[in-house]
Design a protein around this motif. Structure first.
Motif, short mmCIF file in Angstrom:
data_model
loop_
_atom_site.label_atom_id
_atom_site.label_comp_id
_atom_site.label_asym_id
_atom_site.label_seq_id
_atom_site.Cartn_x
_atom_site.Cartn_y
_atom_site.Cartn_z
N PRO A 74 0.84 -1.22 0.00
CA PRO A 74 0.00 0.00 0.00
C PRO A 74 0.87 1.26 0.00
O PRO A 74 1.85 1.35 0.73
N LEU A 75 0.50 2.22 -0.83
CA LEU A 75 1.24 3.47 -0.93
C LEU A 75 0.42 4.68 -0.49
O LEU A 75 0.91 5.53 0.24
N ALA A 76 -0.82 4.79 -0.95
CA ALA A 76 -1.62 5.97 -0.65
C ALA A 76 -3.09 5.66 -0.92
O ALA A 76 -3.44 4.67 -1.57
N ALA A 77 -3.94 6.52 -0.40
CA ALA A 77 -5.39 6.38 -0.63
C ALA A 77 -6.04 7.74 -0.49
O ALA A 77 -5.54 8.62 0.22
N GLU A 78 -7.16 7.92 -1.16
CA GLU A 78 -7.96 9.14 -1.04
C GLU A 78 -9.43 8.77 -1.24
O GLU A 78 -9.76 7.81 -1.93
N PRO A 79 -10.34 9.50 -0.61
CA PRO A 79 -11.76 9.16 -0.73
C PRO A 79 -12.31 9.49 -2.11
O PRO A 79 -11.80 10.36 -2.81
N LEU A 80 -13.36 8.77 -2.48
CA LEU A 80 -14.14 9.13 -3.66
C LEU A 80 -15.25 10.07 -3.22
O LEU A 80 -15.95 9.81 -2.23
N LEU A 81 -15.40 11.19 -3.92
CA LEU A 81 -16.44 12.17 -3.64
C LEU A 81 -17.44 12.17 -4.78
O LEU A 81 -17.13 11.76 -5.91
N LEU A 82 -18.64 12.62 -4.50
CA LEU A 82 -19.64 12.72 -5.55
C LEU A 82 -19.54 14.08 -6.22
O LEU A 82 -19.59 15.12 -5.55
N ALA A 83 -19.38 14.08 -7.53
CA ALA A 83 -19.33 15.32 -8.32
C ALA A 83 -20.69 15.55 -8.98
O ALA A 83 -21.26 14.63 -9.59
N CYS A 84 -21.22 16.77 -8.83
CA CYS A 84 -22.46 17.12 -9.50
C CYS A 84 -22.44 18.61 -9.83
O CYS A 84 -21.66 19.39 -9.26
N ARG A 85 -23.29 19.02 -10.77
CA ARG A 85 -23.39 20.44 -11.09
C ARG A 85 -23.95 21.20 -9.91
O ARG A 85 -24.71 20.67 -9.09
N SER A 86 -23.59 22.47 -9.83
CA SER A 86 -24.06 23.29 -8.71
C SER A 86 -25.57 23.52 -8.75
O SER A 86 -26.14 23.91 -7.73
N ASP A 87 -26.22 23.27 -9.89
CA ASP A 87 -27.67 23.42 -9.96
C ASP A 87 -28.40 22.09 -9.87
O ASP A 87 -29.61 22.01 -10.07
N HIS A 88 -27.66 21.00 -9.55
CA HIS A 88 -28.29 19.69 -9.37
C HIS A 88 -29.05 19.66 -8.05
O HIS A 88 -28.65 20.31 -7.07
N PRO A 89 -30.17 18.92 -7.96
CA PRO A 89 -30.93 18.84 -6.70
C PRO A 89 -30.10 18.39 -5.50
O PRO A 89 -30.44 18.72 -4.36
N LEU A 90 -29.03 17.65 -5.73
CA LEU A 90 -28.20 17.17 -4.62
C LEU A 90 -27.12 18.17 -4.22
O LEU A 90 -26.42 17.98 -3.23
N ALA A 91 -26.95 19.24 -4.97
CA ALA A 91 -25.78 20.11 -4.82
C ALA A 91 -25.72 20.85 -3.49
O ALA A 91 -24.64 21.23 -3.05
N ASP A 92 -26.85 21.07 -2.84
CA ASP A 92 -26.86 21.83 -1.58
C ASP A 92 -26.53 20.98 -0.36
O ASP A 92 -26.36 21.52 0.74
N ALA A 93 -26.44 19.68 -0.55
CA ALA A 93 -26.18 18.79 0.59
C ALA A 93 -24.74 18.91 1.07
O ALA A 93 -23.82 19.04 0.26
N GLU A 94 -24.53 18.92 2.38
CA GLU A 94 -23.18 18.92 2.94
C GLU A 94 -22.55 17.53 2.83
O GLU A 94 -21.34 17.40 2.71
N SER A 95 -23.39 16.50 2.87
CA SER A 95 -22.95 15.13 2.67
C SER A 95 -24.13 14.32 2.16
O SER A 95 -25.28 14.76 2.25
N LEU A 96 -23.83 13.16 1.61
CA LEU A 96 -24.87 12.32 1.03
C LEU A 96 -24.69 10.89 1.52
O LEU A 96 -23.61 10.49 1.96
N THR A 97 -25.77 10.11 1.43
CA THR A 97 -25.69 8.67 1.66
C THR A 97 -25.98 7.97 0.34
O THR A 97 -26.57 8.56 -0.58
N LEU A 98 -25.57 6.72 0.26
CA LEU A 98 -25.69 6.01 -1.01
C LEU A 98 -27.14 5.88 -1.46
O LEU A 98 -27.44 5.98 -2.66
N ASP A 99 -28.07 5.69 -0.52
CA ASP A 99 -29.47 5.51 -0.92
C ASP A 99 -30.06 6.78 -1.52
O ASP A 99 -31.05 6.71 -2.27
N MET A 100 -29.46 7.93 -1.26
CA MET A 100 -29.93 9.18 -1.86
C MET A 100 -29.57 9.25 -3.34
O MET A 100 -30.07 10.12 -4.06
#
Length: 301
Positions: A161-187
């Protein structure tokens, strides 16, 4: 004729005393005597005049002594040649690497230092998806790879093992999910996704997470570059999971093209960078030395 018998013969011929010769060779006196007798049996002649003090060589022993010394010197020279070759790498080192990983592992500087240390080695680099690289390492088409190790695909391979980084969700700023501070997979159930190819490690991981949660998603297109993933998300084609370091700054925020990067909680999704090579001596000398080089470089940081 064994080299140790010749060595014991030379020791006794030079020391002219069984006790001193045995001490010089770090064996018991009876062991030295047995070794000399074994050599005499092999040659079919007596090499020492027994019962004399100091020990004397027979005519046959006198004749053998220069040749025995020469044989031992040649054996030592052969050993030294092999030792020297082990320290000098030549030939080719074939390395695989993931795209866009420089912010996690400084591969360019590692390779530059390694190449300077081993000028006789030709280094080639290929950037491929995870599954092809793992298969190529397993089949000796690559010597090693900086890749995300995929569970079930690393049998007989060493994974560092050398390194790791989290995967984040990318969406447009006008997407319905864009205002969330965090998300869950079921969303994200039923959402349209821009994705990488199925042979990419992050794609395998995300697919497995959705399947385990009993959720679905629509894959609108598959691409082979993170920049294209972000371009398509910015254009409104869908949302996507991207490594944190793909977007400099990395905190959930507005980004180029009006993008938001949002953490997903309740599930462990990350991009890993591992050094993968065959286990033990199945690995090429170059791959083993490169692994040692990386360990030293990381320790020095």
């Amino acid at each position: 004729m064994e080299l140790r018998h010749l060595r014991h013969f030379v020791a006794l011929a030079e020391e002219r005393n069984f006790t001193r010769a045995a001490a010089r060779e770090l064996i018991v006196q009876s062991g030295l005597s047995s070794s000399v007798r074994a050599l005499e049996k092999t040659l079919g002649t007596v090499l020492f005049v027994r019962g004399t003090r100091p020990v004397r060589l027979t005519v046959e022993g006198e004749a053998l002594l220069p040749a025995a010394r020469h044989a031992l010197e040649a054996a030592e020279a052969a050993r030294q040649v092999v030792h020297d070759v082990k320290g000098v790498l030549t030939g080719q080192l074939r390395i695989g690497a993931l795209q866009n990983s420089q912010h996690l592992v400084p591969l360019a500087s590692w390779l530059a230092e390694f190449a300077r240390a081993h000028p006789g080695l030709d280094i080639t680099l290929q950037q491929l998806a995870a599954l092809p690289m793992l298969q190529m390492v397993a089949e000796a088409e690559l010597d090693c790879a900086l890749v995300s190790a995929v569970p079930g695909r690393t049998a007989d391979l060493q994974v560092i093992p050398l390194a790791a980084e989290p995967l984040l969700l990318a969406c447009r700023s006008d997407h319905p999910l864009a205002d969330a501070e965090s998300l869950t997979l079921d969303m994200l159930d039923g959402e349209r996704f821009v994705e990488t190819r199925p042979e990419w490690a992050n794609r395998i991981q995300v697919d497995a997470a959705f399947t385990a949660a009993g959720l679905t998603r629509r894959i609108t297109c598959e691409v082979t570059e993170w920049a294209m993933v972000l371009d398509l998300v910015s254009a409104g084609l869908g949302i996507a999971f991207v490594p944190k370091g793909v977007d400099p700054g990395a905190e959930p925020r507005s980004a180029d093209g009006g993008l938001r990067l949002i953490p997903v909680t309740g599930v462990h999704l990350e991009r890993r960078i591992d050094l993968v090579l065959p286990k033990g001596h199945a690995a090429s000398p170059g791959a083993r030395r490169f692994a040692e080089h990386i360990r030293r470089m990381r320790t020095a940081r």
